[in-house]
Design an enzyme around this catalytic site. Structure first.
Site, mmCIF file in Angstrom:
data_model
loop_
_atom_site.group_PDB
_atom_site.id
_atom_site.type_symbol
_atom_site.label_atom_id
_atom_site.label_comp_id
_atom_site.label_asym_id
_atom_site.label_seq_id
_atom_site.Cartn_x
_atom_site.Cartn_y
_atom_site.Cartn_z
ATOM 1 N N ASN A 7 16.892 -52.200 24.853
ATOM 2 C CA ASN A 7 18.041 -50.904 24.088
ATOM 3 C C ASN A 7 17.568 -50.078 25.424
ATOM 4 O OD1 ASN A 7 18.990 -48.735 23.593
ATOM 5 N ND2 ASN A 7 19.584 -49.430 22.037
ATOM 6 N N HIS A 10 17.365 -44.652 25.253
ATOM 7 C CA HIS A 10 16.478 -43.691 24.882
ATOM 8 C C HIS A 10 16.007 -42.397 26.267
ATOM 9 C CE1 HIS A 10 16.817 -42.883 21.017
ATOM 10 N NE2 HIS A 10 16.483 -44.244 21.559
ATOM 11 N N HIS A 43 24.381 -48.325 23.057
ATOM 12 C CA HIS A 43 24.975 -48.167 21.851
ATOM 13 C C HIS A 43 25.583 -46.690 22.820
ATOM 14 C CE1 HIS A 43 24.847 -47.421 17.203
ATOM 15 N NE2 HIS A 43 25.734 -47.085 17.632
ATOM 16 N N ARG A 45 27.508 -44.033 21.382
ATOM 17 C CA ARG A 45 27.471 -43.259 20.084
ATOM 18 C C ARG A 45 29.205 -42.522 19.875
ATOM 19 N NH1 ARG A 45 24.431 -42.768 15.908
ATOM 20 N NH2 ARG A 45 22.453 -44.052 15.753
ATOM 21 N N ARG A 49 25.896 -38.983 22.342
ATOM 22 C CA ARG A 49 24.053 -38.057 22.204
ATOM 23 C C ARG A 49 22.827 -38.792 23.154
ATOM 24 N NH1 ARG A 49 21.038 -40.165 17.513
ATOM 25 N NH2 ARG A 49 22.681 -39.442 16.224
ATOM 26 N N GLU A 70 26.422 -51.521 21.582
ATOM 27 C CA GLU A 70 26.848 -50.772 20.334
ATOM 28 C C GLU A 70 27.758 -50.079 19.747
ATOM 29 O OE1 GLU A 70 22.566 -50.123 19.314
ATOM 30 O OE2 GLU A 70 21.565 -52.267 19.354
ATOM 31 N N THR A 101 20.387 -45.348 13.588
ATOM 32 C CA THR A 101 20.950 -46.406 13.390
ATOM 33 C C THR A 101 19.923 -46.458 11.407
ATOM 34 O OG1 THR A 101 22.291 -47.328 14.958
ATOM 35 C CG2 THR A 101 21.934 -49.025 13.203
ATOM 36 N N GLU A 151 23.693 -59.369 13.296
ATOM 37 C CA GLU A 151 21.898 -58.856 13.728
ATOM 38 C C GLU A 151 21.153 -58.574 12.060
ATOM 39 O OE1 GLU A 151 21.654 -55.882 17.267
ATOM 40 O OE2 GLU A 151 19.939 -54.734 16.220
ATOM 41 N N HIS A 191 15.416 -53.243 15.354
ATOM 42 C CA HIS A 191 15.632 -51.285 14.462
ATOM 43 C C HIS A 191 14.275 -51.511 14.223
ATOM 44 C CE1 HIS A 191 16.883 -47.374 13.588
ATOM 45 N NE2 HIS A 191 17.343 -47.563 14.592
HETATM 46 N N1 PXP Z 1 19.966 -52.904 16.267
HETATM 47 C C1 PXP Z 1 20.613 -51.802 16.111
HETATM 48 C C2 PXP Z 1 21.563 -51.873 15.155
HETATM 49 C C3 PXP Z 1 20.516 -50.198 17.195
HETATM 50 O O1 PXP Z 1 21.277 -49.400 16.296
HETATM 51 C C4 PXP Z 1 19.670 -49.989 17.633
HETATM 52 C C5 PXP Z 1 19.488 -48.711 17.636
HETATM 53 O O2 PXP Z 1 19.964 -48.153 18.403
HETATM 54 C C6 PXP Z 1 18.180 -51.159 17.671
HETATM 55 C C7 PXP Z 1 18.667 -52.357 17.326
HETATM 56 C C8 PXP Z 1 17.226 -50.881 18.476
HETATM 57 O O3 PXP Z 1 16.733 -49.874 17.722
HETATM 58 P P1 PXP Z 1 14.717 -49.425 18.379
HETATM 59 O O4 PXP Z 1 15.476 -48.461 19.434
HETATM 60 O O5 PXP Z 1 14.491 -48.728 16.994
HETATM 61 O O6 PXP Z 1 14.292 -50.797 18.911
#
Ligand code: PXP
Length: 242
Positions: A7, A10, A43, A45, A49, A70, A101, A151, A191
């Site tokens: 992901n 960030h 994601h 959003r 953001r 996402e 999330t 998931e 997550h």
């Molecule tokens: N899965 C989902 C559904 C999420 O919303 C996120 C964060 O956007 C992640 C996985 C990834 O989480 P992390 O950034 O804590 O690894």
């Protein structure tokens, strides 16, 4: 072999912080693939953001592995997904103002709302995953309404304050993953997974895919620090000629 979907949100968080053009999450996705990522997750959003619409559409053109979007289950987001055509959409509950999330779906209460969205995406050949808290009921309902994947939310496991709680949460994930496989659902987890807590989850046989962002981006910032400083110093030394 399990798959890792990275992901890259960030990277965009850093860019949005200053309103600069860099760092570009599209470039980060490319480098993640060079590093062996099996997929890229992003994601979009509703408050935009971090990831912007532009990022999603460029990622669709550049990601050569597997692109997961996402998103919140809204009609507006469905329209964007149908234009961008990711390989998979993971539907995620979103609360305005949340830091990250906060929970997975409770399908006993929320499946009616999700079902038409799921069908609309699947009718356009987009695979759908539901981000759920790891319970037997959630897994059974996900299968009943025809989801392709689930998931499993790993936040409660990752945030466990003591060993006993950690084991309880791990057990829920393992049982849910096993049941999901039996129900012919694909199984992803995600997550708050990091370089320590991922090991127990990776040992669960039914888990096929890991969705990990924050810990990887944080590690990248630190392992890249030495080179980044050296490069800046070289430019300064060369340009100042003192
Ligand atoms: N899965 C989902 C559904 C999420 O919303 C996120 C964060 O956007 C992640 C996985 C990834 O989480 P992390 O950034 O804590 O690894």
């Amino acid at each position: 072999m399990s798959r890792l979907s990275v992901n890259i949100d960030h990277i965009a968080t850093l860019r949005q912080l200053r309103g600069t053009k860099y760092p570009d999450p599209v470039l980060a996705a490319y480098i993640a693939e060079l590093g062996g990522a099996d997929g890229i997750t992003t994601h979009l959003r509703q408050d935009r953001r971090h990831i912007q619409d532009r990022d999603l559409f460029l990622l669709r053109q550049t990601v050569s592995t597997h692109l997961t979007l996402e998103m919140a289950p809204t009609e507006g987001m469905v329209q964007i997904a149908l234009k961008a055509m990711p390989d998979m959409v993971t539907l995620v509950p979103e609360r305005g103002g949340e830091n990250t999330t906060e929970r997975g779906f409770n399908l006993e209460q929320e499946s009616n709302e999700l079902e038409p969205i799921l069908s609309k995406l699947q009718d356009s050949e987009i695979e759908v995953s539901l981000f759920i808290d790891p319970t037997e009921t959630n897994v059974r309902i996900a299968a009943e309404i025809g989801s392709d994947f689930v998931e499993l939310n790993t936040t409660f496991y990752s945030d466990a304050e003591d060993f006993e709680k950690e084991l309880t949460e791990l057990d829920k994930i393992e049982k849910s993953a096993t049941l999901a496989t039996k129900q012919k659902l694909g199984v992803a987890v995600g997550h708050a997974l990091d370089y320590q807590n991922v090991t127990n989850i990776a040992a669960i046989e039914s888990v096929e895919e890991f969705s990990i962002g924050h810990s990887i981006i944080c590690r990248a910032a630190l392992v890249g620090m030495e080179r980044a400083v050296r490069e800046m110093n070289e430019i300064i030394q060369k340009s100042s000629q003192k």
